[in-house]
Design an enzyme around this catalytic site. Structure first.
Site, short mmCIF file in Angstrom:
data_model
loop_
_atom_site.label_atom_id
_atom_site.label_comp_id
_atom_site.label_asym_id
_atom_site.label_seq_id
_atom_site.Cartn_x
_atom_site.Cartn_y
_atom_site.Cartn_z
CG ASP A 1 -63.16 59.53 -24.74
OD1 ASP A 1 -63.73 58.59 -25.32
OD2 ASP A 1 -62.67 59.44 -23.59
CG ASP B 1 -71.57 57.87 -24.29
OD1 ASP B 1 -72.57 57.12 -24.41
OD2 ASP B 1 -70.82 57.86 -23.30
CG HIS C 1 -64.90 55.01 -18.16
ND1 HIS C 1 -66.23 54.92 -18.51
CD2 HIS C 1 -64.21 55.11 -19.32
CE1 HIS C 1 -66.34 54.99 -19.83
NE2 HIS C 1 -65.13 55.09 -20.35
N GLY C 2 -61.86 54.29 -14.95
CA GLY C 2 -61.20 54.55 -13.66
C GLY C 2 -60.55 53.31 -13.08
N GLY D 1 -62.31 51.93 -20.88
CA GLY D 1 -61.97 51.54 -19.50
C GLY D 1 -60.89 50.48 -19.43
CB ALA D 2 -58.32 49.42 -21.78
CB SER D 3 -56.64 52.32 -17.02
OG SER D 3 -56.22 53.29 -17.93
CG ASN E 1 -61.12 54.62 -25.60
OD1 ASN E 1 -60.68 54.39 -26.72
ND2 ASN E 1 -62.22 55.30 -25.38
CG ASP F 1 -58.12 59.50 -19.05
OD1 ASP F 1 -57.01 59.96 -18.71
OD2 ASP F 1 -59.15 60.18 -19.00
P1 13P Z 1 -59.70 54.40 -18.34
O1 13P Z 1 -59.57 55.74 -17.68
O2 13P Z 1 -60.27 53.38 -17.42
O3 13P Z 1 -58.43 54.00 -18.99
O4 13P Z 1 -60.80 54.56 -19.52
C1 13P Z 1 -60.49 55.38 -20.59
C2 13P Z 1 -61.66 55.55 -21.49
O5 13P Z 1 -62.45 54.67 -21.72
C3 13P Z 1 -61.81 56.86 -22.13
O6 13P Z 1 -62.96 56.92 -22.93
O1 G3H Z 2 -64.00 58.02 -20.37
C1 G3H Z 2 -63.65 58.82 -19.55
C2 G3H Z 2 -62.34 59.49 -19.64
O2 G3H Z 2 -61.47 58.90 -18.70
C3 G3H Z 2 -62.49 60.98 -19.47
O3 G3H Z 2 -62.52 61.41 -18.15
O4 G3H Z 2 -64.27 63.19 -18.21
O5 G3H Z 2 -62.53 63.11 -16.39
O6 G3H Z 2 -61.89 63.76 -18.70
P1 G3H Z 2 -62.84 62.96 -17.85
ZN ZN Z 3 -64.57 55.75 -22.21
#
Ligand code: 13P
Ligand code: G3H
Ligand code: ZN
Length: 283
Positions: free
Chosen positions: A81, A103, A179-180, A208-210, A229, A231
């Site tokens: 990723d 990326d 993201h986040g 960034g779908a969370s 995605n 996370d």
């Molecule tokens: P989130 O942490 O916002 O779900 O984003 C995940 C992501 O895009 C990882 O590449």
């Molecule tokens: O896109 C970002 C992911 O949430 C990865 O986060 O670099 O902290 O592992 P990280």
């Molecule tokens: Zn991402």
């Protein structure tokens, strides 16, 4: 079953659902992801960021990822990723990753094309699929923060030119997610997504779908997103469960009991997303 992402994303694009791509950095998260995939009978993408590789070690991620894929009957892709470091991308390919993301979104358009093309040529020679990013997605990844002001939405015509010139397999676009965790409710540019979908002939990826409301996710899938995605929400279920277990059992000191229960919570989070994305039952 370890596979690249090509067939699973092409099928999702054709049938109108999205594959879940879930970030992992330790054994419990990985086990939760593949367990959820097996229960839901869903193809799945397990992905590790550069920070995750630094944390766990590329060889650990490789060994755990391959084993996890072997143990389930659904197709599993092992994906890098947000690869920004060319040498690390090559290392992941050598370590058996079946898919990588280059990326190059921090570069100007032409430079992003050049670096993406270089990765595509090498990856395709060994049947590894490649995702790229065009536009800038807000938030923090790998310690680099893109403020809301800097986040640049993807231009549809540029996306088509980018795909044509690079030969990339899928494209992450910027349409308002970040993201986040979100401060307010994210507003997605669905018209832009629909326009991109109508002229771009490769699978579209949503990062960034969370924290994006279910209704917006459903609409994004309907308008053509094929990989989503997640996370942050997995990290949040892990941490919430650990906090609760420790608060309820302050004398507990066995990591298996603490982290084991967190795994159950993560399985539920991932299963919920798979049903929402429509990939359940598609393996
Ligand atoms: P989130 O942490 O916002 O779900 O984003 C995940 C992501 O895009 C990882 O590449
Ligand atoms: O896109 C970002 C992911 O949430 C990865 O986060 O670099 O902290 O592992 P990280
Ligand atoms: Zn991402």
């Amino acid at each position: 079953m370890l596979v690249n992402t090509r067939e699973m994303l092409d099928k999702a694009r054709e049938k109108g659902y999205a594959i879940g791509a879930f970030n992992m950095s330790n054994m419990e998260i990985l086990q939760a992801i593949v367990q959820a995939a097996e229960i839901e009978n869903a193809p799945v993408i397990v992905q590790a960021s550069q920070a995750a590789l630094k944390y766990a070690g590329v060889d650990y991620i490789e060994a755990m990822g391959k084993l996890a894929a072997q143990k389930v009957s659904v197709p599993v892709a092992l994906h890098l990723d947000h690869g920004t470091d060319f040498n690390l991308i090559m290392l992941c390919i050598r370590h058996g990753f079946t898919s990588v993301m280059i990326d190059g979104s921090k570069y100007q358009f032409e430079e992003n094309i050049a670096i993406t093309k270089k990765v595509v040529e090498i990856a395709h020679a060994v049947d590894v699929s490649v995702e790229a990013e065009l536009g800038k997605i807000g938030g923090t990844e790998d310690h680099i923060t893109v403020s809301e002001k800097e986040a640049l939405y993807t231009e549809p015509e540029e996306a088509v030119q980018f795909a044509k010139e690079t030969g990339v397999d899928s494209l992450a676009i910027s349409i308002g997610t970040a993201h986040g965790p979100y401060k307010g409710e994210p507003k997605l540019d669905f018209d832009r997504l629909a326009e991109i979908r109508s002229i771009l002939d490769i699978p579209i990826v949503l990062h960034g779908a969370s924290g994006v409301p279910d209704e917006s996710i459903r609409k994004a899938v309907e308008k053509g997103v094929c990989k989503i995605n997640i996370d942050t929400e997995i990290r949040q279920s892990f941490t919430k469960a650990v906090r609760e277990i420790l608060a309820d059992n302050p004398a507990e000191y066995d990591p298996r009991k603490i982290v084991g229960a967190a795994k159950e919570a993560m399985v539920e989070t991932v299963r919920g997303k798979m049903r929402l994305f429509g990939c359940s039952g598609r393996a």
